[in-house]
Write an enzyme that holds these catalytic residues in place. Sequence first.
Site, PDB file in Angstrom:
ATOM      1  N   GLU A  40       0.790  -1.240   0.000  1.00  0.00           N
ATOM      2  CA  GLU A  40       0.000   0.000   0.000  1.00  0.00           C
ATOM      3  C   GLU A  40       0.819   1.285   0.000  1.00  0.00           C
ATOM      4  O   GLU A  40       0.736   2.075   0.952  1.00  0.00           O
ATOM      5  CB  GLU A  40      -0.932  -0.008   1.219  1.00  0.00           C
ATOM      6  N   GLU A  79      -5.291  -8.754   0.079  1.00  0.00           N
ATOM      7  CA  GLU A  79      -5.953  -8.580   1.380  1.00  0.00           C
ATOM      8  C   GLU A  79      -7.425  -8.275   1.171  1.00  0.00           C
ATOM      9  O   GLU A  79      -7.790  -7.530   0.267  1.00  0.00           O
ATOM     10  CB  GLU A  79      -5.369  -7.401   2.177  1.00  0.00           C
TER      11      GLU A  79
HETATM   12  C1  BGC Z   1      -3.059  -3.216   5.942  1.00  0.00           C
HETATM   13  C2  BGC Z   1      -3.012  -4.206   7.071  1.00  0.00           C
HETATM   14  C3  BGC Z   1      -4.144  -3.901   8.027  1.00  0.00           C
HETATM   15  C4  BGC Z   1      -5.438  -4.102   7.278  1.00  0.00           C
HETATM   16  C5  BGC Z   1      -6.716  -4.041   8.086  1.00  0.00           C
HETATM   17  C6  BGC Z   1      -4.454  -2.941   5.425  1.00  0.00           C
HETATM   18  O1  BGC Z   1      -4.569  -1.631   5.015  1.00  0.00           O
HETATM   19  O2  BGC Z   1      -2.215  -3.642   4.915  1.00  0.00           O
HETATM   20  O3  BGC Z   1      -1.755  -4.149   7.663  1.00  0.00           O
HETATM   21  O4  BGC Z   1      -4.079  -4.597   9.204  1.00  0.00           O
HETATM   22  O5  BGC Z   1      -5.497  -3.111   6.291  1.00  0.00           O
HETATM   23  O6  BGC Z   1      -6.979  -2.746   8.475  1.00  0.00           O
END
Ligand code: BGC
Length: 456
Positions: free
Chosen positions: A170, A358
Site C-alpha cells: 500500500e 488482502e
Molecule cells: C493493511 C493491514 C491492516 C489491514 C486491516 C491494510 O490496510 O495492509 O496491515 O491490518 O489493512 O486494516
Amino acid sequence: MVSLRLMKYLFPESFLWGAATSAYQIEGSPLADGATPSTWHEFTHRRGKVQDGTTGDVACDHYRRFDEDIRHMRDLGLKAYRFSTGWTRIFPEPGSVNQRGLDFYDRLVDSLMGAGITPLLTIFHLEEPVWLARGGGFTQRTSVDHLLELGKALMRRLGDRVRTWCTINEPSLYAFQGYATAEYPPAHRFDLRGMFHCAHHLLLAHARLVEACSALVRDGQIGLAHYYVDVAPANPARDRDVEAASFMDTMANGVALSPLFSGAYPEGVLRRMGRFFPAGFDRDLPSLRNLGTYLGINYYRRNRYRHSLFTPFLHAAEYVEASAPHTAMGDEIYPAGLFKALMRLKNELGNPPCIITENGPPIPDVEGRDPLDDDGRVAYMADHIAQLGRALLEGSDCRGYFLWSLLDNFEWSKGLSMRCGMIHTDFATQKREWKKSAFWYRDLISRGWLEHAALP
Ligand code: BGC
C-alpha cells in the site's frame, strides 16, 4: 415474493487460497536477536497514539510460535501464506546485514515449504527503521537504495524457495496516513510535500525491486499491493459530486496505478498539486512503468464524496451514508466494488494477472457474543469471494485471494481489540482457537466452489 436464485462460483485448481499477516502485527519480540526499533515500535510506545493503548511488543508471539501457526495453516488447507519481514531485524543499522534476523525468515520459509504452503513475501509492510526515519524516511531519495538493499538481501537468501514477492504494501496509503492524516508514523498532518515525495520514492523503489527480482530470483513473480478504494459520488445525479469523486479516484487509485501502467501521474493531480512532487520527478517516470508480473489488490472499502469548496486542493469532502453497512473500523462494506476493480483492470488496464492480497473485516469482541461466532466474517467473505467468482466468469485474470487475516493481531493505531483474524488469539495465554470463519474457509478451499445468491 423474492425468489433467490443460487449460483455455483467455481475456482480453478491452481487458485491461490491464502491468508495474510505482517511482521509487526503478529511477531512480537521486536528487539530480539539484534533488531533495532522500527517507527511503529516507537510510535506505539508514545501515549495516545494507539486507540486501546496496546503495542506490538508481544502481539501473537509468532516470532516464537510460528511452527504452531503453520500447523494451523496446514490444517486449514491454505495453499499460500502472505507475510512480511521486519526490516530492522535484517538491517539493524544501514549497511550491515544481521544474519540472525535472516535466519528467522529462513526457518519460517522452510517450515512453510515443509507444510506444502507457497510463501508470498512482502518486503516492506509499513515498518520503517527508526534509523531511516531520522534522515527523513521515504521523503528522501536515498530511501530507495536502502529498500533495494533490503530486498536484495532477502532475495539472495530466500529466493531459491520464495518465488512470489510483494515489493511494498500500500504505497499510497502509507504516504497518506503518514503525511496527511497522522494515523501512521511520522504522523504529519496535511504535509502534501511529504506525502507526494514519499509516494514517489516508494514507487521508484518498487520499480528497482522488480528489476532486482528478475536478476536474483529464477521464475520470480513480483508485484505491489495497492490499497484499492471504490470511489463514488455522494449524489450520482449531481455533476459536481461526480467530478469530485472522479478526482478523488485519481488520488486514491490513479497516483499509485497510473505510473505503473502508463509511466505518468494523473494530469489533474499534477495540475493541482504538482508543486509538491520531488524536483525532476518526471525524469523517473519512464522507469516507473513497471508493474512487475502481477498487481496485488487490497480491497476494504467504498468512499463517497461530495463537492466542497472548503477542502483545499481536493474540493471534495467525504460523505458517509449512514444507512450503508460499515465495519467497526468505519469502512463501508461494498462487495460489488471488488468486481468493479477487477473489471477495471480487465477492461481499462490490459487484464494483468492479479491477486487479492488482502480483504476481510474486523469483528471486535462484544459482551454476550461468543468470540468464535463470527458469522459476520463468513458473510463478508462469501459476498466478496462471490464477486471474485463473478469476475472470473467475465474473464478477469485474478489468481488468488488472501484473507486479512490469519489470526487476530495488532491492528496499527487501533491496537489489539479489532480482531481481524479467522483464528482467535487469546492475548493473555496465546491460545489459538478457530472461529466459524476458519472452518468455513477450510471447507471452501477443499471444495473449490462457492454457492451464493446469483449476482446480477
Ligand atoms: C493493511 C493491514 C491492516 C489491514 C486491516 C491494510 O490496510 O495492509 O496491515 O491490518 O489493512 O486494516
